[in-house]
Scaffold this motif. Structure first.
Motif, mmCIF file in Angstrom:
data_model
loop_
_atom_site.group_PDB
_atom_site.id
_atom_site.type_symbol
_atom_site.label_atom_id
_atom_site.label_comp_id
_atom_site.label_asym_id
_atom_site.label_seq_id
_atom_site.Cartn_x
_atom_site.Cartn_y
_atom_site.Cartn_z
ATOM 1 N N VAL A 188 0.612 -1.704 0.082
ATOM 2 C CA VAL A 188 -0.254 0.076 0.400
ATOM 3 C C VAL A 188 1.246 1.004 0.346
ATOM 4 C CG1 VAL A 188 -2.083 -0.923 1.576
ATOM 5 C CG2 VAL A 188 0.389 0.413 2.023
ATOM 6 N N GLY A 189 2.056 1.304 -0.145
ATOM 7 C CA GLY A 189 2.815 2.094 -0.239
ATOM 8 C C GLY A 189 3.044 3.039 1.514
ATOM 9 N N HIS A 190 2.395 4.268 0.967
ATOM 10 C CA HIS A 190 2.395 5.353 2.446
ATOM 11 C C HIS A 190 0.771 5.691 2.214
ATOM 12 C CE1 HIS A 190 6.372 5.810 2.931
ATOM 13 N NE2 HIS A 190 6.906 6.698 0.984
ATOM 14 N N THR A 191 0.036 5.055 1.719
ATOM 15 C CA THR A 191 -1.544 4.486 2.439
ATOM 16 C C THR A 191 -1.244 4.541 3.959
ATOM 17 O OG1 THR A 191 -1.944 3.963 0.004
ATOM 18 C CG2 THR A 191 -3.512 4.335 1.754
ATOM 19 N N PRO A 192 -1.996 5.671 4.400
ATOM 20 C CA PRO A 192 -2.731 5.665 5.599
ATOM 21 C C PRO A 192 -3.197 4.299 6.629
ATOM 22 C CG PRO A 192 -3.191 7.791 5.610
ATOM 23 C CD PRO A 192 -2.778 6.732 4.007
ATOM 24 N N ILE A 193 -2.386 3.516 7.358
ATOM 25 C CA ILE A 193 -3.683 2.246 7.897
ATOM 26 C C ILE A 193 -3.618 2.263 8.799
ATOM 27 C CG2 ILE A 193 -1.957 1.488 5.927
ATOM 28 C CD1 ILE A 193 0.024 0.173 7.929
ATOM 29 N N ILE A 194 -4.775 1.383 9.481
ATOM 30 C CA ILE A 194 -4.956 0.975 11.318
ATOM 31 C C ILE A 194 -4.250 -0.167 11.478
ATOM 32 C CG2 ILE A 194 -6.924 0.683 12.554
ATOM 33 C CD1 ILE A 194 -9.325 0.628 10.632
ATOM 34 N N LEU A 195 -3.540 0.417 12.800
ATOM 35 C CA LEU A 195 -2.604 -0.898 13.253
ATOM 36 C C LEU A 195 -3.003 -0.562 14.891
ATOM 37 C CD1 LEU A 195 0.835 0.281 12.233
ATOM 38 C CD2 LEU A 195 -0.324 -1.415 11.441
ATOM 39 N N ASN A 196 -2.851 -1.692 15.416
ATOM 40 C CA ASN A 196 -2.759 -2.420 17.118
ATOM 41 C C ASN A 196 -1.502 -2.440 17.405
ATOM 42 O OD1 ASN A 196 -5.679 -3.019 16.872
ATOM 43 N ND2 ASN A 196 -5.608 -4.177 15.224
ATOM 44 N N CYS A 197 -1.647 -1.412 18.834
ATOM 45 C CA CYS A 197 -0.537 -1.500 19.635
ATOM 46 C C CYS A 197 -0.982 -1.200 21.353
ATOM 47 C CB CYS A 197 0.670 -0.513 19.559
ATOM 48 S SG CYS A 197 -0.969 1.545 19.377
#
Length: 162
Positions: free
Chosen positions: A22-31
């Protein structure tokens, strides 16, 4: 399929694979993040190598990992300390982190109160942590993002630190 626990399925390997798609497309991550207090009720923060600012020890979940398992693993990597979870504090789902390389992620972070059970601050993974220091909640250094500030403010109120 890559075996769980291999480098490709670590949080870094997983994120690298997603970013390759996805390149630099914003994504959702869990932390997961952890509040560890010293005897003065100061909070432990780590100075990060990737962004050059401070954050709570913690990090992204590896594929198949729980928030609880992640905070224990991440605390050891970021701080050198073995910890146990005292209790969960709150889930934060309105955070965004922009990294120097152009990556952007909405982070869903589970915050835990933790206590040290072993290890030493000098055993931190220096590829992720420049320095570790306890800070009073009333005099924090520049933080990674607003979510870290919100987590510390929430903990300060919930634990009556200020």
């Amino acid at each position: 399929m890559v075996a769980k626990g291999s480098d490709e399925m670590s949080a870094t390997g997983y994120i690298k694979m997603i970013r390759g798609l996805v390149g630099h497309t914003p994504i959702i991550l869990n932390c997961a993040g952890g509040i560890l207090l010293n005897e003065k009720n100061e909070v432990l923060l780590n100075l990060r190598t990737d962004t050059g600012n401070w954050s709570l020890p913690g990090g992204y979940l590896e594929y198949g990992e729980s928030y609880a398992t992640a905070i224990i693993r991440e605390y050891k990597e970021d701080s050198g300390l073995a910890v146990r979870i005292v209790r969960p504090l709150h889930l934060f789902d309105q955070g965004e982190t922009a990294y120097p390389n152009g990556d952007v992620a909405q982070t869903i972070a589970m915050l835990f109160l933790v206590e040290a059970t072993g290890g030493a601050l000098s055993e931190a993974d220096t590829s992720e942590t420049v320095r570790l220091q306890y800070w009073p909640v009333s005099a924090l250094p520049p933080l990674l993002n607003q979510q870290n500030a919100d987590m510390i403010a929430y903990a300060a109120k919930a634990l009556q630190l200020s």
